[in-house]
Design a protein around this motif. Sequence first.
Motif, short mmCIF file in Angstrom:
data_model
loop_
_atom_site.label_atom_id
_atom_site.label_comp_id
_atom_site.label_asym_id
_atom_site.label_seq_id
_atom_site.Cartn_x
_atom_site.Cartn_y
_atom_site.Cartn_z
N MET A 1 -11.27 -82.35 39.39
CA MET A 1 -11.22 -82.37 37.94
C MET A 1 -11.68 -83.74 37.45
O MET A 1 -11.30 -84.76 37.98
N LYS A 2 -12.47 -83.72 36.40
CA LYS A 2 -13.02 -84.95 35.84
C LYS A 2 -11.99 -85.68 35.00
O LYS A 2 -11.06 -85.10 34.46
N ALA A 3 -12.19 -86.98 34.87
CA ALA A 3 -11.30 -87.82 34.07
C ALA A 3 -11.27 -87.34 32.61
O ALA A 3 -10.23 -87.36 31.96
N LYS A 4 -12.44 -86.89 32.09
CA LYS A 4 -12.49 -86.38 30.72
C LYS A 4 -11.57 -85.16 30.55
O LYS A 4 -10.92 -85.01 29.53
N ASP A 5 -11.55 -84.28 31.56
CA ASP A 5 -10.70 -83.09 31.49
C ASP A 5 -9.22 -83.47 31.52
O ASP A 5 -8.42 -82.90 30.78
#
Length: 167
Positions: A1-5
Amino acid sequence: MKAKDITLIAILSASLTAGKFVLSAVPNVEIITFLFIIYTVIFGLKRSILTSVVFTTTEILIYGFGTWLLGYYILWPILILITHVLKRTINSEYGFAIVAAIFGFLFGLFFALFESLFYGIGYAIPYWIRGIPFDIIHGVSNFIIVLVLYKPLTQTIQLAKKKMHIM
């Protein structure tokens, strides 16, 4: 999972917690149903489900553990799944307002059935009957909230999503 998510899920969860707190003085008028519908339409199934888990876990940290919280782990994802399935066929705030109203009307029945697993059907029936006036308020207020706020908040969040480059 991305930091933005991860950041997005944290912000969405915080907005649910704040929204619940702000309206907590008004019995059975809540913005959670509306926000989960909006979040599912705009951010999709996965982010919304994860947001519901974080939100419900936060509820435990704030209010303590109760059997009703176990119901939240089931009920919010059900609303999210229903919204996800219906978003392809619902093209206006009226359709989502009806979904939110039905959800509000059935909220107490679901919890009565859920509580019967712990306390028996003899507890569930009076629990549900006693809560019917609150379920009516819940359903009607959900309908009005979605009808009034769906378009402006959807447009605002879509604009923010575009500016933040969130897919």
